[in-house]
Design a protein around this motif. Sequence first.
Motif, PDB file in Angstrom:
ATOM      1  N   LYS A  70       0.831  -1.214   0.000  1.00  0.00           N
ATOM      2  CA  LYS A  70       0.000   0.000   0.000  1.00  0.00           C
ATOM      3  C   LYS A  70       0.860   1.256   0.000  1.00  0.00           C
ATOM      4  N   ASP A  71       1.957   1.218   0.779  1.00  0.00           N
ATOM      5  CA  ASP A  71       2.844   2.375   0.840  1.00  0.00           C
ATOM      6  C   ASP A  71       3.433   2.715  -0.525  1.00  0.00           C
ATOM      7  N   GLN A  72       3.579   1.700  -1.356  1.00  0.00           N
ATOM      8  CA  GLN A  72       4.131   1.901  -2.702  1.00  0.00           C
ATOM      9  C   GLN A  72       3.039   2.084  -3.759  1.00  0.00           C
ATOM     10  N   ASN A  73       1.763   2.189  -3.258  1.00  0.00           N
ATOM     11  CA  ASN A  73       0.619   2.381  -4.159  1.00  0.00           C
ATOM     12  C   ASN A  73       0.517   1.315  -5.245  1.00  0.00           C
ATOM     13  N   LEU A  74       0.841   0.072  -4.876  1.00  0.00           N
ATOM     14  CA  LEU A  74       0.750  -1.023  -5.844  1.00  0.00           C
ATOM     15  C   LEU A  74      -0.671  -1.562  -5.877  1.00  0.00           C
ATOM     16  N   SER A  75      -1.100  -1.976  -7.040  1.00  0.00           N
ATOM     17  CA  SER A  75      -2.435  -2.550  -7.167  1.00  0.00           C
ATOM     18  C   SER A  75      -2.408  -3.653  -8.222  1.00  0.00           C
ATOM     19  N   TRP A 107      14.697  -2.344  -4.809  1.00  0.00           N
ATOM     20  CA  TRP A 107      15.360  -1.474  -3.842  1.00  0.00           C
ATOM     21  C   TRP A 107      14.360  -0.851  -2.881  1.00  0.00           C
ATOM     22  N   ASN A 108      13.254  -0.338  -3.402  1.00  0.00           N
ATOM     23  CA  ASN A 108      12.259   0.322  -2.558  1.00  0.00           C
ATOM     24  C   ASN A 108      11.629  -0.639  -1.558  1.00  0.00           C
ATOM     25  N   ARG A 109      11.473  -1.898  -1.974  1.00  0.00           N
ATOM     26  CA  ARG A 109      10.938  -2.902  -1.042  1.00  0.00           C
ATOM     27  C   ARG A 109      11.876  -3.080   0.141  1.00  0.00           C
ATOM     28  N   ALA A 110      13.160  -3.304  -0.186  1.00  0.00           N
ATOM     29  CA  ALA A 110      14.149  -3.522   0.874  1.00  0.00           C
ATOM     30  C   ALA A 110      14.292  -2.278   1.748  1.00  0.00           C
ATOM     31  N   LYS A 111      14.336  -1.123   1.109  1.00  0.00           N
ATOM     32  CA  LYS A 111      14.504   0.136   1.826  1.00  0.00           C
ATOM     33  C   LYS A 111      13.367   0.348   2.829  1.00  0.00           C
ATOM     34  N   ALA A 112      12.144   0.061   2.393  1.00  0.00           N
ATOM     35  CA  ALA A 112      10.978   0.232   3.270  1.00  0.00           C
ATOM     36  C   ALA A 112      11.107  -0.629   4.528  1.00  0.00           C
ATOM     37  N   LYS A 113      11.699  -1.806   4.357  1.00  0.00           N
ATOM     38  CA  LYS A 113      11.874  -2.713   5.492  1.00  0.00           C
ATOM     39  C   LYS A 113      12.989  -2.218   6.419  1.00  0.00           C
TER      40      LYS A 113
END
Length: 207
Positions: A70-75, A107-113
């Motif tokens: 959701k934070d990455q606005n994925l759908s 990268w954004n996935r890992a960074k968010a974690k």
Amino acid sequence: MSFVRSALIAAAVLGVVTSGAALAQTTAPSSSTSSKIDDVSEWTSKQWNRAKAKWEKEKERWADCQKQSKDQNLSGRESWSFLASCMTPSSRSSKIDDVSEWTSKQWNRAKAKWEKQQEKWADCQKQSKDQNLTGRESWSFLASCMTPSSTSSKIDDVSKWTSKQWNRAKAEWEKQQEKWADCQKQSKDQNLTGRKSWSFLASCMTS
């Protein structure tokens, strides 16, 4: 004539049998479909629902992965792909060992974690800035800084480290001021220099 006719009939029968066998060969191997479903974006709704039902049992992890999505606005199917990789990271590990080859999404996935570990993330970012790293070089450094155990097998022999690898480790060890000072003294007492000193200091600080 009867011989010719019977030969033609036999040939026709043989043709039907061989074509049937060929058809069976083309339709039989269901395992060949596995490669088609590795890409979650191509899954059917049934395949997705099966996996989802399994992942929902890991409540905390599932909730965390959903939040990241959701934070990455994925759908839609983009969300499917992200959630699948988030819930089964080990299946992706071989593909993303070299962080410099990650996509922006990876990268954004890992960074968010990693950003959840606020102190460690801030420290790793500071080290990256101190070394003037940018772009994918910064990605690689931050990944190794946040998950040092994953890089250990590649850098066990300190004498083969690059200057960057040494400076990263040194920056971390210098925080343990007393131990670092003691290890440096031991190194000097043994007249060690260069990479010999690196190897000694590394073993001294991680003993």
